[in-house]
Design a protein around this motif. Structure first.
Motif, PDB file in Angstrom:
ATOM      1  N   PRO A 103       0.825  -1.214   0.000  1.00  0.00           N
ATOM      2  CA  PRO A 103       0.000   0.000   0.000  1.00  0.00           C
ATOM      3  C   PRO A 103       0.857   1.261   0.000  1.00  0.00           C
ATOM      4  O   PRO A 103       1.896   1.295   0.657  1.00  0.00           O
ATOM      5  CB  PRO A 103      -0.796  -0.111   1.311  1.00  0.00           C
ATOM      6  N   PRO A 104       0.437   2.288  -0.735  1.00  0.00           N
ATOM      7  CA  PRO A 104       1.133   3.573  -0.637  1.00  0.00           C
ATOM      8  C   PRO A 104       0.831   4.226   0.709  1.00  0.00           C
ATOM      9  O   PRO A 104       0.065   3.684   1.511  1.00  0.00           O
ATOM     10  CB  PRO A 104       0.536   4.377  -1.795  1.00  0.00           C
TER      11      PRO A 104
ATOM     12  N   PHE B 260      -1.003   6.658   3.109  1.00  0.00           N
ATOM     13  CA  PHE B 260      -2.235   7.437   3.188  1.00  0.00           C
ATOM     14  C   PHE B 260      -2.170   8.335   4.410  1.00  0.00           C
ATOM     15  O   PHE B 260      -1.427   8.059   5.358  1.00  0.00           O
ATOM     16  CB  PHE B 260      -3.455   6.516   3.297  1.00  0.00           C
TER      17      PHE B 260
ATOM     18  N   SER C 289      -6.220   6.676   7.368  1.00  0.00           N
ATOM     19  CA  SER C 289      -7.222   6.636   6.295  1.00  0.00           C
ATOM     20  C   SER C 289      -7.066   5.498   5.290  1.00  0.00           C
ATOM     21  O   SER C 289      -7.822   5.440   4.324  1.00  0.00           O
ATOM     22  CB  SER C 289      -7.232   7.974   5.548  1.00  0.00           C
ATOM     23  N   GLN C 290      -6.123   4.597   5.522  1.00  0.00           N
ATOM     24  CA  GLN C 290      -5.897   3.564   4.497  1.00  0.00           C
ATOM     25  C   GLN C 290      -7.158   2.752   4.178  1.00  0.00           C
ATOM     26  O   GLN C 290      -7.479   2.508   3.018  1.00  0.00           O
ATOM     27  CB  GLN C 290      -4.788   2.607   4.907  1.00  0.00           C
ATOM     28  N   TYR C 291      -7.878   2.323   5.189  1.00  0.00           N
ATOM     29  CA  TYR C 291      -9.057   1.480   4.951  1.00  0.00           C
ATOM     30  C   TYR C 291     -10.346   2.279   4.762  1.00  0.00           C
ATOM     31  O   TYR C 291     -11.433   1.727   4.880  1.00  0.00           O
ATOM     32  CB  TYR C 291      -9.239   0.494   6.114  1.00  0.00           C
ATOM     33  N   ARG C 292     -10.196   3.561   4.465  1.00  0.00           N
ATOM     34  CA  ARG C 292     -11.410   4.348   4.218  1.00  0.00           C
ATOM     35  C   ARG C 292     -12.126   3.825   2.977  1.00  0.00           C
ATOM     36  O   ARG C 292     -11.508   3.634   1.932  1.00  0.00           O
ATOM     37  CB  ARG C 292     -11.037   5.812   3.995  1.00  0.00           C
ATOM     38  N   PRO C 293     -13.436   3.593   3.067  1.00  0.00           N
ATOM     39  CA  PRO C 293     -14.156   3.116   1.878  1.00  0.00           C
ATOM     40  C   PRO C 293     -14.265   4.219   0.827  1.00  0.00           C
ATOM     41  O   PRO C 293     -14.010   5.390   1.123  1.00  0.00           O
ATOM     42  CB  PRO C 293     -15.534   2.734   2.435  1.00  0.00           C
ATOM     43  N   PRO C 294     -14.673   3.862  -0.394  1.00  0.00           N
ATOM     44  CA  PRO C 294     -14.833   4.900  -1.424  1.00  0.00           C
ATOM     45  C   PRO C 294     -15.842   5.961  -0.982  1.00  0.00           C
ATOM     46  O   PRO C 294     -16.814   5.651  -0.286  1.00  0.00           O
ATOM     47  CB  PRO C 294     -15.379   4.126  -2.634  1.00  0.00           C
ATOM     48  N   LEU C 295     -15.600   7.193  -1.413  1.00  0.00           N
ATOM     49  CA  LEU C 295     -16.533   8.264  -1.068  1.00  0.00           C
ATOM     50  C   LEU C 295     -17.901   7.982  -1.684  1.00  0.00           C
ATOM     51  O   LEU C 295     -18.003   7.359  -2.737  1.00  0.00           O
ATOM     52  CB  LEU C 295     -15.998   9.614  -1.571  1.00  0.00           C
TER      53      LEU C 295
ATOM     54  N   LYS D 248     -20.468   6.161   4.091  1.00  0.00           N
ATOM     55  CA  LYS D 248     -21.567   5.521   4.825  1.00  0.00           C
ATOM     56  C   LYS D 248     -21.130   4.145   5.311  1.00  0.00           C
ATOM     57  O   LYS D 248     -20.587   3.352   4.552  1.00  0.00           O
ATOM     58  CB  LYS D 248     -22.852   5.470   4.011  1.00  0.00           C
TER      59      LYS D 248
ATOM     60  N   GLN E  92      -8.873  -2.022  13.189  1.00  0.00           N
ATOM     61  CA  GLN E  92      -7.771  -2.072  12.222  1.00  0.00           C
ATOM     62  C   GLN E  92      -7.975  -0.957  11.202  1.00  0.00           C
ATOM     63  O   GLN E  92      -8.939  -0.978  10.441  1.00  0.00           O
ATOM     64  CB  GLN E  92      -7.784  -3.413  11.464  1.00  0.00           C
TER      65      GLN E  92
ATOM     66  N   HIS F 203     -17.784  -2.354  11.090  1.00  0.00           N
ATOM     67  CA  HIS F 203     -17.081  -1.325  10.322  1.00  0.00           C
ATOM     68  C   HIS F 203     -17.159  -0.031  11.112  1.00  0.00           C
ATOM     69  O   HIS F 203     -18.114   0.169  11.864  1.00  0.00           O
ATOM     70  CB  HIS F 203     -17.852  -0.970   9.052  1.00  0.00           C
TER      71      HIS F 203
ATOM     72  N   PHE G 224     -12.033  -1.730  10.319  1.00  0.00           N
ATOM     73  CA  PHE G 224     -12.749  -2.976  10.590  1.00  0.00           C
ATOM     74  C   PHE G 224     -12.433  -3.369  12.024  1.00  0.00           C
ATOM     75  O   PHE G 224     -11.313  -3.177  12.492  1.00  0.00           O
ATOM     76  CB  PHE G 224     -12.282  -4.080   9.632  1.00  0.00           C
TER      77      PHE G 224
END
Lengths: 288, 156
Positions: free
Chosen positions: A12-13, A15, A19-25, A72, A156, A247, A269
């Motif tokens: 992973p780059p 973040f 914020s790495q596991y942030r879901p898509p906006l 969400k 996590q 989540h 998670f």
């Protein structure tokens, strides 16, 4: 024969923060105009102009444009976050929009209002309702809860793993997990031992708020006041948790490690964690 | 063969099921469960199979469509965490996943930089791997699944 040549495998780059596991906006609210009737006595208009910009303001005043994130953690509950740029003191606005019950919980956090600790965040939580299409406004509200007291969750975030210990209705504690989600011991590093050693001497404990949105959906508001008093800065962390699916999404408002302003969203998670040992200890930070 | 991975994905208690995106109302009306994988990319999962929809291009890929193969994941050993106490350790080969001692034939293709599609079991298994955020989304026998990916030391 399998190819044994060394090659670059996924990594992973970097973040921002957690914020790495942030879901898509989420863009589901684009084009919608909501009338928020908050219990501060004012009505506000929140209009999602496009995927990046919303307008917000009191019904009777000029609305201003702000860049926002919408996430969400549940099918019809939205987490909307933006900074009210150009406002003094610095103000972060976060809304939990519960479209199922037409309710809203807002958090307006200000920074720069404490003369001794200018980087101390001060959250101001306001409950309210969303005017329905038929013009009615629900009278019920989201409310503070003791549902989570005595529980702990190992979250996590990708680059960070932390256990939030919901120690009382007004406070939370933090610890680090000894095991991962499936019971494997966390490698015993020097950093890990040092954190454990410090934790044995004193608890890390901060003020927190717990709000129930609906069954399994909760807000956890964490304010890093102790951190601010000791290190000169601390953030306001506002989490919206879905404990039916383990989540969360949330945002950090305050300053980053370099002391620069930050306001970013994240996701994680979780898994329940046995923190009974930590819960049994007396507070080392607050008299109660 | 793929049944054991699908079975594991489906049997989890309190799975990290990704929320349903309501951004594609027509697909939702047709009964598909839309999972948002990136800001403009969706996986549509239903009893009649799956479709990956690229909203930026307006194009879709199904289980029967050709997809240029990718070996970018070949040799990767990753943990797919799909429920609080459920982790599937998978080793990616060129045309298979090694899972619990079984070799599951799959095809692996690159959808866009950092986004890979893994499908097999005659359309019953699909995984979209986001190798930037280390998240995954998928479908197992028509049910949406998802979670996070933990990178593992590759020499272990």
């Amino acid at each position: 024969m399998e190819n044994t040549v060394k090659k670059e495998l996924p990594k992973p780059p970097v973040f921002e923060g957690m914020s790495q596991y942030r879901p898509p906006l989420c863009f589901e609210l684009v084009g919608q105009k909501l009338e928020l009737c908050l219990d501060d006595g004012y009505e506000y208009e929140l209009f999602f102009k496009d995927r990046k910009v919303l307008t917000f303001g009191r019904e009777d005043e000029e609305k201003k444009e702000y860049a926002y994130d919408c996430l969400k953690p549940e099918d019809v509950t939205y987490f909307v976050n933006f900074e009210m740029t150009g406002v003094t003191p610095r103000t972060g606005a976060t809304f939990v929009l519960d479209m199922e019950q037409s309710l809203v919980t807002a958090n307006f956090t200000t920074i720069g209002v404490n003369p001794k600790y200018p980087k101390m965040p001060r959250p101001h939580i306001i409950f309210g309702a969303i005017r329905k299409e038929d013009g009615t406004v629900p009278t019920i509200r989201h409310g503070y809860t003791a549902d989570l007291v005595g529980k702990a969750i190992h979250w996590q975030y990708g680059t960070l793993a932390v256990v939030h210990v919901y120690s009382s209705e007004r406070y939370y504690r933090l610890t680090i997990a000894k095991e991962d989600f499936i019971g494997r011991e966390i490698p015993d590093t020097e950093e890990f031992r040092e954190r454990r050693r410090r934790e044995m001497m004193r608890l890390y404990e901060e003020p927190g708020d717990y709000i129930k949105i609906k069954e399994g959906i909760y807000i956890f508001n964490a304010n890093e006041e102790l951190a601010c008093r000791e290190r000169g800065q601390g953030n306001n962390l506002f989490f919206l948790m879905n404990l039916n699916r383990m989540h969360d999404v949330g945002r950090s408002f305050g300053h980053n490690g370099e002391g620069k302003p930050e306001n970013y969203t994240y996701g994680a998670f979780g898994n329940y964690y046995d923190a009974s040992e930590l819960l049994a200890r007396d507070s080392t930070e607050y008299i109660r | 063969m793929a049944g054991s991975l699908i079975g594991r994905l489906l049997a989890a208690e309190r799975p990290f099921t990704p929320f349903e995106s309501l951004e594609l109302p027509e697909e939702t009306r047709r009964g598909a469960y839309a999972v948002k994988c990136e800001e403009d990319a969706f996986l549509l999962v239903g009893k009649d199979g799956w479709r990956f929809f690229d909203a930026a291009k307006g194009s879709a890929i199904t289980a029967s469509d050709p997809l240029p193969p990718s070996d970018a994941l070949t040799g990767w050993r990753a943990e797919l965490a799909f429920a609080p106490e459920e982790i599937a350790v998978c080793v990616f080969k060129k045309d298979a996943i090694l899972f619990e001692g079984e070799r599951l034939p799959v095809r692996i293709g690159a959808l866009r930089p950092g986004l890979f599609l893994v499908s097999g079991a005659e359309g019953k298994l699909v995984l979209i791997l986001d190798t930037d955020r280390f998240l995954f989304y998928g479908g197992a026998d028509g049910a949406p699944v998802g979670g996070y990916v933990k990178n593992m030391p590759q020499d272990s």
